[in-house]
Scaffold this motif. Sequence first.
Motif, PDB file in Angstrom:
ATOM      1  N   ILE A  64       0.838  -1.202   0.000  1.00  0.00           N
ATOM      2  CA  ILE A  64       0.000   0.000   0.000  1.00  0.00           C
ATOM      3  C   ILE A  64       0.872   1.251   0.000  1.00  0.00           C
ATOM      4  O   ILE A  64       0.449   2.334  -0.413  1.00  0.00           O
ATOM      5  N   ALA A  65       2.109   1.120   0.454  1.00  0.00           N
ATOM      6  CA  ALA A  65       3.123   2.181   0.371  1.00  0.00           C
ATOM      7  C   ALA A  65       4.468   1.473   0.248  1.00  0.00           C
ATOM      8  O   ALA A  65       5.178   1.289   1.243  1.00  0.00           O
ATOM      9  N   TYR A 437      -0.117   7.338   2.703  1.00  0.00           N
ATOM     10  CA  TYR A 437      -1.229   6.832   1.899  1.00  0.00           C
ATOM     11  C   TYR A 437      -2.418   7.781   1.980  1.00  0.00           C
ATOM     12  O   TYR A 437      -3.099   8.024   0.981  1.00  0.00           O
ATOM     13  N   PHE A 442      -7.715   5.955   3.116  1.00  0.00           N
ATOM     14  CA  PHE A 442      -7.831   4.628   3.714  1.00  0.00           C
ATOM     15  C   PHE A 442      -9.232   4.403   4.281  1.00  0.00           C
ATOM     16  O   PHE A 442      -9.796   3.315   4.165  1.00  0.00           O
ATOM     17  N   THR A 536       5.820   5.555  -3.355  1.00  0.00           N
ATOM     18  CA  THR A 536       4.693   5.671  -2.423  1.00  0.00           C
ATOM     19  C   THR A 536       3.347   5.437  -3.110  1.00  0.00           C
ATOM     20  O   THR A 536       2.300   5.558  -2.478  1.00  0.00           O
ATOM     21  N   PRO A 538       0.579   3.013  -4.268  1.00  0.00           N
ATOM     22  CA  PRO A 538       0.214   1.641  -3.874  1.00  0.00           C
ATOM     23  C   PRO A 538       0.218   0.688  -5.059  1.00  0.00           C
ATOM     24  O   PRO A 538      -0.096   1.074  -6.188  1.00  0.00           O
ATOM     25  N   THR A 564      -5.205   5.561  -8.419  1.00  0.00           N
ATOM     26  CA  THR A 564      -5.355   4.173  -7.996  1.00  0.00           C
ATOM     27  C   THR A 564      -5.671   3.287  -9.191  1.00  0.00           C
ATOM     28  O   THR A 564      -5.119   2.206  -9.348  1.00  0.00           O
TER      29      THR A 564
END
Length: 573
Positions: A64-65, A437, A442, A536, A538, A564
């Motif tokens: 995710i990172a 993130y 999130f 960074t 994802p 994303t």
Amino acid sequence: MSCVGFAVGLGNVWRFPYLCYRNGGGVFLIPYLLMAVLGGVPIFFLEISLGQFMKAGSLSAWNIAPLFKGLGLASLLIVFYCNTYYVLVLSWALFYLGSAVAGAVASGGDLPWATCGHSWNSPACHDGPLGNSSHSNSSQSDAPFRSPVLEFWENRVLGLSGGLEEPGQLRGDLVLCLVVCWALVYFCVWKGIRSAGKVVYVTALLPYVVLLALLVRGAMLPGAATGVRFYLQPDWAQLARPQVWIDAGTQIFFSYAIGLGALTALGSYNRFHNDCYRDSLLLAVINSGTSFFAGFVVFCVLGFMAHEQGTDVGAVADSGPGLAFIAYPRAVALMPVAPLWAALFFIMLLMLGLDSQFVGVEGFVTGILDVVPPAYQFRFQREVMVLLCCLVCFCIDLSMVTEGGMYVFQLFDYYSASGTTLLWQAFWESVIIAWVYGADRFLDDVSCMIGYRPSRWMKWCWMVLTPLVCLGIFLFHAASYRPLTYGGRHTYVYPWWAEAVGWGLTLSSVLCLPSAALAQLLLQPGPLPQRWRRLTQPVFGLHHLEYKVRGASGGPSPVEDGNTKAVILESIM
């Protein structure tokens, strides 16, 4: 049930009640609950929801990172260390259980640690009251007499030597108990979370039945009410002591099993739309409630012991192995039908420890298997990996079942999975999710999974409150550091080279994050800002395509995020 089994462990029974007594009785619940709300519950929820969203163990979940995947590697190291030394407690409990049963059969109901006159007892052994602080290892080292319980622990179980410099011989009985414990762990974990999940219905629920039975029996003993008063009697002045708040925060992070990566692994087995927010809150309540309930069980018995010896409850109160293998066995020896209650107590310890061990091994194996390339996968890879994990840990454990093994055990316990490492993990987990993130991003992902948006309190905890709590406790730990000692028959101060080994265990996990991040930044081409943006972003797996690009049919609306989508499409092309 696996989460309950993992998070509810020995610390709930042998550490929380003593901390509550030592830090102002019922007043301790104020900083304890505050630390749970500010730090424990937000990170507990973060780890489970991260695993559920990423569908991966502790290592791959930090895709995710990707710049911070070293955090996952650190989790694997910490849980490996825990798996290695935690099983020793189970071996000791199994040894006591076998000794209680064998002693009851051979001597018609007497426990072997209740009286002197055995081959392991010294001339200084005395089976009457030893006066105040008779439970204490360190106080008895200077006393003219030693209790049979202490001599059973040090001479019969441990065969305690003079220090790390005197490893001595292997303790055959303990080696056998160690083999049995690892065999149980292997055959409960080798088929994955499905097999372990069935076993924990027994190992997670049975301790509650035993705790209830011990509470009923303890409440009927003389002196039980005095013990409970010592447990709960408020001392409001204690709230002004910084140590009280530090103890509360440290206990929360330990008992919630934060920073080990196992909660992330368990979360990865959830259905994508499982309500992990509700589950996390429920599990936190169960964990803290169990700690509070166990305090009544422990202090009823300690009150009885103090009554029988004509001393103060404070003189017999203890925590950790001192409670489980010295104070409580002595109290049980004073009860009618002592072998029955001794067997129940050590069965409870075994159940509490076994399910934590199951899930710890499962979390480690899941993290490893997640990064095995498809070309190297084979049919029985899980069974082989679990076997290798158990064998490697067993080989290391052999150093802890020698006559100097207790010193090795304490070295691992004090440094490898210490408060320092867990606080470091929790601090960076919250910072990375909140500031790298994105906390809102999130929470959007979580709402995509569960169908509603969790409280904004979680966002502010991840962004500000939890990092501040972790940093404050971390700095206090660093400022109050004391060299490691062992207070058995004598006060043993660890040599400098042992301290160096201990700090090596600590730094091996602490340095994973900065070293892995620095290596990735140096190896990436381009200007530094470009490297940061690339590392960074994802990297999601194939299972996110339905939810993050097209949306799940019949499920919540997908999160619309162009970056994303680009990353997902790039990762599957």
